[in-house]
Each structure stands twice: as C-alpha cells, then as structure tokens.
Design an enzyme around this catalytic site. Structure first.
Site: not given
Length: 359
Positions: A154, A156, A159
C-alpha cells in the site's frame, strides 16, 4: 507473504498481539491530545504518556469492526505489519500494544514532519535530487520488509511521513485515509486506485514486485506532480494502468529509465523481479547514493520541516486535528457504528472502487 498473527479466539474477545503485547498498559496511562489520523477501523491519536511526558502516536482500533467478518481478519492479518517486531530507521517504531474488551491500542513513534503528500501538494513537484533521496529511503525500508517476507502493498504518499529532521518514515498508518468496506472480501481490493499495480487491479496473485510498482508511482508523482496514468475518470485511469504506455515528459535519462522499469505492467519484467532491492539500488539513478550512509541517517535530508518540538502539529492535516478526541478512547459502542456513516466523507481525496464496477 507471511501473515501477521492477528488471531481472534471465539471464547473471548482477546486478540493475539504478538511480541509487542504489554499486559500492564491501559488507556489511562495517556493523556490523549488530538486526532492525527482516522479510518474505518479507528483513529490515530497524539498522546502524552503520564509517566514520562513523552509524546506518542497511539493507533486505536475497534475490535468489533475488525472482527466482524472472517475476511476482515484476513485483510487485517495481511496488512498489519505492526505485529511483527520491526526495526528499521525508515519504518515507524512500535513501542508496545495492549487491549481493552472493545479496542486494540498500538503505541507508536509520533512522527511530526508531515505527510510527504502534504509537502508535495504545497510545492507541486520536487526536483530530482530531493525525489531521489526520498525514493532511496523508502526503497531501503521496502527492501527490509521484503527480507522478512512482508509485502507492504500500500505504498502511496500518505503513508510516507517525514520525521523532525526530514527523513522518511514509512508508516502503517495506512489507516489514516483508507476505508475497508464492511462487506469487503480479500478479492475486493481496497486502496487508492492511483497507486494500484495492474496485477492487483486484475485480481491476480501478487508478490513483492507490487511494492516496486508502488515505489515507481510515488517517484513519478514527486517529479511530475500527478500519479502515473492519472485521470479524474476512474475507468479511464484503470484503462491507463492496464493498457496505456507510460508517458514521461521531461526528466533525466536515468530517471525515465528507472520509471519505465518500475512501472512495467508485467510483474516478472519489472525492476526488482529478479534480485529485489539489490536490483533497485544498483540502478544508475541511484549512482550518487551511498546506501550505507543513507541507512545510518548520515545523508543530510534535502528539506527540514523545522518542527518546534515533539508536540508541534503544524504539518498535521487540520482535517484531523480539528476533531474532538473524546469518544475515540473511552468505551463508546456507538463510535463503531458512527464510523460507518462518517467514513464516506471522512477521508479527504480517498476513494476506492470495486473492480467489477469498472472492468
């Protein structure tokens, strides 16, 4: 990918929190000061420990929401990297975790230099040297996770945080701006469509190469100001990710070569498919990076967030900090159900869509 151990025993509401579990800790050990992130599972709060007045980010998750469905637990198990005892200079540190009958608490480093995304929005694009520095630190963290058989999945800008000195901190605050539909199954992906690799979109099994696509997407956005294949029409964006060639306007030859290699639609032909992090770090784009110095935080960050101290919240999105803390912490059964209704508008710029709607 190794599954982290989030197990729920049917006889009790106890969750196995793994090596970080601290049976003596309790919510009243902290003064909770502000909301600094939120999502369907719960919230991230800025907290001050009463015993030593140190600041922490405490991630508070609702057991009821997590344990509602077996699939939900699988998603949680797959994603909750926090439950492994991780130690890396560019990963958020977990101090310990504890639980009450209703909630799970993860006591994390408070990282207050702001989301990389926040700084990128303010400046629109970064120059190549700055983008290279952040990409190298993120790649170092991803390489470490892969060495432990963890696929991050995840990646991106939301984050990726900066610490008080300007170094990257990869978080598992994937929670902050992400929803998981209460009816989600493991085959319904969730996540921000802009950063999804083709194999995830196609619901094919994915491996660690999905993270190198994510690294490419983040680097692309840092340099060009928008994610690759971006379109306000989501169906068109999916079509771009799956079928359209990558368009690169400007940038050095080595940058373009790296982006082409990371954003390769076929996972087995992507940079990193053969030798993982070794392959990425030996790319010509990183020739000037001393990876050993980088790991030991000896490379001067290109930008200093100038935070005034551990409680400084100038770089935290006011969308979160303006919200009241009460209810996030105490025993409030209505909190879980209110999250379901509020989540639709709670996440600025977040959307996720079932693939069936578009493919």
């Amino acid at each position: 990918m190794a599954h982290c151990n989030v197990m729920h025993s049917s006889s009790s509401n106890e969750v196995n929190l793994g090596p970080s579990h601290n049976p003596h800790a309790k919510p009243t050990d902290f003064d909770f000061l502000a909301v600094i992130g939120k999502g369907t599972f719960g919230k991230v709060l800025l907290a001050k420990a009463k015993i030593d007045n140190k600041f922490y980010a405490v991630k508070v998750l609702q057991k009821k929401v997590i344990l509602k469905k077996k699939e939900q637990r699988n998603i949680m198990a797959e994603r909750n990297v926090l439950l492994k005892s991780l130690s890396h200079p560019f990963l958020v540190g977990l101090h310990y975790s504890f639980q009450t009958p209703e909630k799970l608490y993860f006591v994390l480093d408070y990282v207050n230099g702001g989301e990389l995304f926040y700084h990128l929005q303010k400046e629109q694009t970064f120059g190549e040297p700055r983008a290279r520095f952040y990409t190298a630190e993120v790649a170092s963290a991803i390489g470490y996770l892969h060495s432990l058989n963890i696929v991050y999945r995840d990646l991106k800008p939301e984050n990726i945080l900066l610490d008080f000195e300007g170094h990257v901190v990869l978080t598992d605050f994937g929670l902050c701006k992400e929803g998981i539909d209460t009816d989600a199954t493991t085959s319904t992906f969730c996540g921000t469509p802009e950063y999804l690799a083709p194999e995830v979109l196609k619901k094919q099994p994915y491996d660690r190469t999905v993270d190198w696509w994510g690294l490419g997407a983040v680097l692309y956005e840092m340099v060009y100001g928008l994610p690759p294949f971006y379109s306000s029409d989501v169906a068109q964006m999916y079509d771009g990710i799956l079928h359209r060639p990558l368009s690169l306007s400007g940038g050095s030859t080595v940058l373009c070569d790296l982006l082409q290699g990371l954003l390769e639609k076929e996972p087995q032909r992507r940079i990193g498919a053969i030798a993982d992090f070794l392959e990425v770090k030996s790319h010509a784009f990183f020739t000037c990076i001393n990876w050993d110095d980088l790991y030991h935080r000896k490379v001067q960050p290109p930008f200093n967030p100038n935070v005034r101290g551990p409680a400084d919240m100038q770089h935290i999105d006011p969308e979160f900090t303006n919200e009241m803390v009460s209810g996030s912490v105490g025993c409030t059964p209505e909190f879980a159900s209110s999250l379901a209704t509020s989540s639709a508008n709670a996440f600025n710029g977040f959307s996720y869509v079932s693939t069936e709607d578009y493919l």
